[in-house]
Design a protein around this motif. Structure first.
Motif, short mmCIF file in Angstrom:
data_model
loop_
_atom_site.label_atom_id
_atom_site.label_comp_id
_atom_site.label_asym_id
_atom_site.label_seq_id
_atom_site.Cartn_x
_atom_site.Cartn_y
_atom_site.Cartn_z
N UNK A 65 43.16 46.22 40.76
CA UNK A 65 42.76 45.11 39.64
C UNK A 65 43.73 45.41 38.66
N UNK A 66 44.17 46.75 38.17
CA UNK A 66 45.02 46.84 37.13
C UNK A 66 46.58 45.95 37.47
N UNK A 67 46.77 46.06 38.84
CA UNK A 67 48.02 45.50 39.30
C UNK A 67 48.02 43.89 38.89
N UNK A 68 46.64 43.35 39.20
CA UNK A 68 46.48 41.86 39.15
C UNK A 68 46.61 41.58 37.63
N UNK A 69 46.41 42.44 36.83
CA UNK A 69 46.60 42.13 35.27
C UNK A 69 47.73 42.34 34.85
N UNK A 70 48.67 42.65 35.41
CA UNK A 70 50.07 42.87 35.01
C UNK A 70 50.85 41.87 35.86
N UNK A 71 50.56 40.82 36.84
CA UNK A 71 51.40 40.03 37.49
C UNK A 71 51.96 38.89 36.82
N UNK A 97 30.18 38.03 32.95
CA UNK A 97 30.66 39.49 33.00
C UNK A 97 30.31 39.99 34.30
N UNK A 98 30.99 40.96 34.76
CA UNK A 98 31.09 41.75 35.93
C UNK A 98 31.22 43.15 35.90
N UNK A 99 30.46 43.92 36.22
CA UNK A 99 30.88 45.56 36.40
C UNK A 99 31.62 45.67 37.69
N UNK A 100 32.72 46.10 37.77
CA UNK A 100 33.64 46.36 38.83
C UNK A 100 33.33 47.80 39.39
N UNK A 141 40.40 32.85 40.79
CA UNK A 141 41.49 33.63 40.87
C UNK A 141 40.93 35.06 41.31
N UNK A 142 40.08 35.59 40.47
CA UNK A 142 39.29 36.98 40.80
C UNK A 142 38.77 37.12 41.99
N UNK A 143 38.12 36.17 42.64
CA UNK A 143 37.47 36.03 43.93
C UNK A 143 38.58 36.01 45.09
N UNK A 144 39.58 35.55 44.75
CA UNK A 144 40.85 35.45 45.71
C UNK A 144 41.50 36.80 45.95
N UNK A 145 41.31 37.51 45.00
CA UNK A 145 41.84 38.89 45.01
C UNK A 145 40.77 39.95 45.27
N UNK A 146 39.62 39.56 45.59
CA UNK A 146 38.44 40.69 46.03
C UNK A 146 37.65 40.96 44.91
N UNK A 147 37.59 39.91 43.79
CA UNK A 147 36.50 40.45 42.75
C UNK A 147 35.86 39.14 42.39
#
Length: 264
Positions: free
Chosen positions: A160-166, A105-108, A89-95
């Protein structure tokens, strides 16, 4: 009494205090929402006086925002960690585009840039975003440098923040909010915390006044995990002031006397 979706029994819930899936909130008790109380102006003024009179004795080490999320329509990590699904899911959104299976774990953020955005998988919830600001300033220094502290969020981190609020992506229930394994995290799934270094000679009212803030969702306690972070050369008592899902007005009141603009 048990959850018919994940099988969590009442006895298990009483011992662990954790939900097994998003449907558990319909079976087991949900904590009551605190009343919307304003922090008394008199109390805020007393706390501000302590920081002013003891500014050389109180050091602001760091402050952090933690946001936790669980995948929608999935069992929570106690039963299914879902690390691969979260990484995808994160990879699909660029992470986490080139993720390794053994890494959780991953440092963005870019190296050396503050604040630090960090993603963690597993533990109590499927994914956790932590935003850490290293300050290492006393109260007087903070007041003088606050205008120069970074306040803008980069385009990448806003995404990234918008992703966490979808809401459609994460376990969410109308009337409650985002669902976490821990009942006290229900709602925003967010916790903010500030680390303070306390030196000998601080105003003796410091701890007694902060204890009065507990009814407003603000807690103070000795820190037990701060040594994992780089906090300069400070070697005194370190305390953590934290609040879960606090009402925005309460946070603004408290941040104002500290000289902070907020955690995001």
């Amino acid at each position: 009494m048990f959850c018919r979706i994940c099988g969590t029994k009442d006895t298990q819930f009483q011992i662990s205090g954790k939900y097994g899936c998003e449907h558990c909130v319909t079976v087991f008790p949900v904590p009551k929402q605190p009343r919307r109380l304003w922090i008394p102006t008199s109390l805020l003024k007393e706390i501000e006086e302590i920081f002013t009179h003891s500014q050389s004795k109180i050091k602001f080490l760091s402050y952090r925002t933690r946001i936790t999320r669980n995948l929608a329509h999935s069992l929570f990590p106690f039963y299914e960690p879902k690390e691969t699904e979260v990484k995808q899911l994160l990879a699909e959104n660029g992470y986490w585009e080139n993720w390794e299976e053994e890494s959780n774990s991953l440092t963005v953020s870019k190296e050396g840039v503050s604040p630090v955005y960090h993603l963690y998988l597993g533990s109590e919830d499927h994914v956790r975003l932590e935003i850490l600001h290293i300050l290492d300033l006393n109260y007087g220094q903070l007041q003088n440098t606050n205008k120069s502290l970074p306040t803008r969020v980069s385009k990448e981190n806003r995404s990234l923040l918008r992703l966490f609020y979808r809401r459609k992506l994460w376990a969410y229930r109308k009337g409650i909010g985002f669902l976490s394994s821990c009942p006290t995290n229900l709602g925003k799934g967010r916790r903010d915390s500030l680390l303070l270094g306390i030196k000998e000679g601080v105003d003796p009212r410091f701890f007694s006044l902060f204890e009065k803030l507990s009814e407003f969702g603000i807690e103070i306690a000795p820190s037990t995990d701060h040594r994992r972070e780089s906090l300069g050369n400070f070697r005194g008592l370190v305390v953590k002031i934290s609040w879960k899902n606090a009402f925005a007005v309460q946070k603004r009141q408290f941040y104002k006397i500290l000289g902070l603009r907020g955690s995001l």
